[in-house]
Design a protein around this motif. Sequence first.
Motif, PDB file in Angstrom:
ATOM      1  N   THR A  31      77.978  52.844  48.956  1.00  0.00           N
ATOM      2  CA  THR A  31      77.223  53.581  49.953  1.00  0.00           C
ATOM      3  C   THR A  31      78.125  54.464  50.791  1.00  0.00           C
ATOM      4  OG1 THR A  31      77.397  51.741  51.548  1.00  0.00           O
ATOM      5  CG2 THR A  31      75.442  51.800  50.113  1.00  0.00           C
ATOM      6  N   TYR A  32      77.512  55.458  51.388  1.00  0.00           N
ATOM      7  CA  TYR A  32      78.173  56.325  52.362  1.00  0.00           C
ATOM      8  C   TYR A  32      77.118  56.654  53.409  1.00  0.00           C
ATOM      9  CZ  TYR A  32      80.413  60.281  54.603  1.00  0.00           C
ATOM     10  OH  TYR A  32      80.962  61.127  55.529  1.00  0.00           O
ATOM     11  N   GLY A  33      77.426  56.348  54.652  1.00  0.00           N
ATOM     12  CA  GLY A  33      76.473  56.595  55.717  1.00  0.00           C
ATOM     13  C   GLY A  33      75.840  55.297  56.168  1.00  0.00           C
ATOM     14  N   PHE A  34      76.068  54.939  57.429  1.00  0.00           N
ATOM     15  CA  PHE A  34      75.565  53.688  57.976  1.00  0.00           C
ATOM     16  C   PHE A  34      75.234  53.898  59.446  1.00  0.00           C
ATOM     17  CE2 PHE A  34      76.887  49.733  60.327  1.00  0.00           C
ATOM     18  CZ  PHE A  34      75.795  48.957  59.963  1.00  0.00           C
ATOM     19  N   SER A  77      67.595  46.824  44.168  1.00  0.00           N
ATOM     20  CA  SER A  77      67.232  45.695  43.303  1.00  0.00           C
ATOM     21  C   SER A  77      66.057  46.042  42.396  1.00  0.00           C
ATOM     22  CB  SER A  77      66.895  44.464  44.149  1.00  0.00           C
ATOM     23  OG  SER A  77      68.007  44.063  44.922  1.00  0.00           O
ATOM     24  N   ASP A  78      65.113  46.795  42.913  1.00  0.00           N
ATOM     25  CA  ASP A  78      63.943  47.189  42.121  1.00  0.00           C
ATOM     26  C   ASP A  78      64.328  47.979  40.873  1.00  0.00           C
ATOM     27  OD1 ASP A  78      62.237  45.953  43.875  1.00  0.00           O
ATOM     28  OD2 ASP A  78      61.656  47.799  44.921  1.00  0.00           O
ATOM     29  N   HIS A  79      65.503  48.622  40.929  1.00  0.00           N
ATOM     30  CA  HIS A  79      65.948  49.436  39.808  1.00  0.00           C
ATOM     31  C   HIS A  79      67.181  48.849  39.115  1.00  0.00           C
ATOM     32  CE1 HIS A  79      63.036  52.563  40.645  1.00  0.00           C
ATOM     33  NE2 HIS A  79      63.346  52.473  41.930  1.00  0.00           N
ATOM     34  N   GLY A  80      67.425  47.563  39.358  1.00  0.00           N
ATOM     35  CA  GLY A  80      68.519  46.880  38.681  1.00  0.00           C
ATOM     36  C   GLY A  80      69.901  47.285  39.132  1.00  0.00           C
ATOM     37  N   LEU A  81      70.014  47.840  40.341  1.00  0.00           N
ATOM     38  CA  LEU A  81      71.293  48.308  40.874  1.00  0.00           C
ATOM     39  C   LEU A  81      71.851  47.336  41.906  1.00  0.00           C
ATOM     40  CD1 LEU A  81      70.353  52.056  41.392  1.00  0.00           C
ATOM     41  CD2 LEU A  81      72.064  51.229  39.775  1.00  0.00           C
ATOM     42  N   THR A  82      73.159  47.345  42.031  1.00  0.00           N
ATOM     43  CA  THR A  82      73.841  46.600  43.079  1.00  0.00           C
ATOM     44  C   THR A  82      74.662  47.575  43.912  1.00  0.00           C
ATOM     45  OG1 THR A  82      75.711  46.190  41.582  1.00  0.00           O
ATOM     46  CG2 THR A  82      74.019  44.479  41.732  1.00  0.00           C
ATOM     47  N   THR A  83      75.215  47.087  45.004  1.00  0.00           N
ATOM     48  CA  THR A  83      76.175  47.867  45.793  1.00  0.00           C
ATOM     49  C   THR A  83      77.329  46.944  46.145  1.00  0.00           C
ATOM     50  OG1 THR A  83      76.588  49.137  47.813  1.00  0.00           O
ATOM     51  CG2 THR A  83      74.833  47.481  47.911  1.00  0.00           C
ATOM     52  N   GLY A 143      75.635  44.712  58.195  1.00  0.00           N
ATOM     53  CA  GLY A 143      75.045  45.576  57.174  1.00  0.00           C
ATOM     54  C   GLY A 143      75.519  45.229  55.782  1.00  0.00           C
ATOM     55  N   ALA A 144      76.839  45.091  55.607  1.00  0.00           N
ATOM     56  CA  ALA A 144      77.395  44.770  54.295  1.00  0.00           C
ATOM     57  C   ALA A 144      76.910  43.405  53.816  1.00  0.00           C
ATOM     58  CB  ALA A 144      78.916  44.803  54.348  1.00  0.00           C
ATOM     59  N   GLY A 145      76.747  42.476  54.766  1.00  0.00           N
ATOM     60  CA  GLY A 145      76.260  41.150  54.405  1.00  0.00           C
ATOM     61  C   GLY A 145      74.847  41.189  53.859  1.00  0.00           C
ATOM     62  N   ILE A 146      74.005  41.969  54.483  1.00  0.00           N
ATOM     63  CA  ILE A 146      72.617  42.099  54.012  1.00  0.00           C
ATOM     64  C   ILE A 146      72.576  42.732  52.624  1.00  0.00           C
ATOM     65  CG2 ILE A 146      70.399  43.228  54.431  1.00  0.00           C
ATOM     66  CD1 ILE A 146      71.006  42.969  57.451  1.00  0.00           C
ATOM     67  N   LEU A 147      73.428  43.752  52.416  1.00  0.00           N
ATOM     68  CA  LEU A 147      73.464  44.431  51.112  1.00  0.00           C
ATOM     69  C   LEU A 147      74.218  43.640  50.046  1.00  0.00           C
ATOM     70  CD1 LEU A 147      74.103  48.201  51.980  1.00  0.00           C
ATOM     71  CD2 LEU A 147      71.935  47.006  51.654  1.00  0.00           C
ATOM     72  N   LYS A 148      74.866  42.556  50.469  1.00  0.00           N
ATOM     73  CA  LYS A 148      75.671  41.727  49.558  1.00  0.00           C
ATOM     74  C   LYS A 148      76.856  42.511  49.004  1.00  0.00           C
ATOM     75  CE  LYS A 148      71.542  39.088  48.290  1.00  0.00           C
ATOM     76  NZ  LYS A 148      70.654  38.617  47.189  1.00  0.00           N
ATOM     77  N   GLN A 149      77.406  43.393  49.831  1.00  0.00           N
ATOM     78  CA  GLN A 149      78.592  44.152  49.440  1.00  0.00           C
ATOM     79  C   GLN A 149      79.839  43.288  49.628  1.00  0.00           C
ATOM     80  OE1 GLN A 149      78.199  47.527  52.121  1.00  0.00           O
ATOM     81  NE2 GLN A 149      77.453  48.855  50.476  1.00  0.00           N
ATOM     82  N   GLY A 154      83.927  36.420  55.534  1.00  0.00           N
ATOM     83  CA  GLY A 154      83.707  36.163  54.117  1.00  0.00           C
ATOM     84  C   GLY A 154      83.635  37.397  53.245  1.00  0.00           C
ATOM     85  N   LEU A 155      84.072  38.539  53.796  1.00  0.00           N
ATOM     86  CA  LEU A 155      84.044  39.797  53.038  1.00  0.00           C
ATOM     87  C   LEU A 155      85.465  40.340  52.873  1.00  0.00           C
ATOM     88  CD1 LEU A 155      81.035  41.521  54.860  1.00  0.00           C
ATOM     89  CD2 LEU A 155      80.972  40.191  52.745  1.00  0.00           C
ATOM     90  N   GLY A 156      85.589  41.368  52.033  1.00  0.00           N
ATOM     91  CA  GLY A 156      86.871  42.015  51.820  1.00  0.00           C
ATOM     92  C   GLY A 156      86.921  43.367  52.510  1.00  0.00           C
TER      93      GLY A 156
END
Length: 299
Positions: free
Chosen positions: A67-70, A90-96, A124-130, A166-168
């Motif tokens: 992503t870009y823009g938050f 998720s609806d389109h089989g994509l991850t971030t 934000g990143a936690g919700i997106l599972k980034q 818990g993120l990088g």
Amino acid sequence: MITRRQFISHSCMATSALMLPNALFAEETKSAYKMGLQLFTIRDAMAKDPFATIKQVAALGYEDTETYGFDPKTVSYYGLKAKDFLGLLSDHGLTTTSGHYDLFRYFNAPEAELMAYVDQCIIGAGILKQPYITWPWLDPNNRSIEQFKQLAPKLNRIGERIKKAGLGFAYHNHNFEFIDHGGINGYEIIMKETDPDLVKLQIDLYWVMRASKLSPAALFSMQPGRFVMWHIKDMDKVTQDYTELGNGSIDYTKILPDKDLAGMEYYYLEQGGNFKKSSMESIAESAAFFKKNLAKYFR
């Protein structure tokens, strides 16, 4: 004389034997990595209609995004709440797997203000599972060698806070990190004065090939395993501007085999501009070239 039961049993075994090579072939050719796209490439399309755009991105064969823009106040991306944007992907089989966050805007801000923004990025990143939050840029007025020396401990503190969540955390380069300042450059400071356990490196291979005196392999050899994310884009043979993959001068067949030395976990195709016709047509062309010529290096 063969019984009916024996005939059926032998037929099933024969069918299984015929299917086995195909199954093994499918397993062998399945990529260990998802083909990613930095959404900055199609920022115009995302601003206009993120729903139709994400659908088309998936249709082109992309599986992952950066992503870009938050918006930290509303914890949203592209005008959508984080959970709604995750649902769209998720609806389109994509991850971030990473996001470029505007941490650079807080370079000169008080520590508390910077960390408050970091905390919003973590949410934000936690919700997106980034898995990663990435520092993407430095303003032109923050690029002196003394400011790089100020940046290094700042990156360490941010990385420590993000790791506790818990993120990088990673730093993304452009060309200005490789400008010589009396025998030293900003990238050297970042590599030497930041903790590799707290601050990973997202290498933009286009800018390394254009601006660094060292090859990607040389950089990887200096700190193996630290270059966890790659930006893959091509360079116009004449102007050195961005161009679609396969149209430029960068031979990725000589770079991609070093992914294990680098420690690469995720990669994203990107083109910041200079599109032949439109950003969407360019990502289609780059995806097609990548799948035909370069995907084999990720199996």
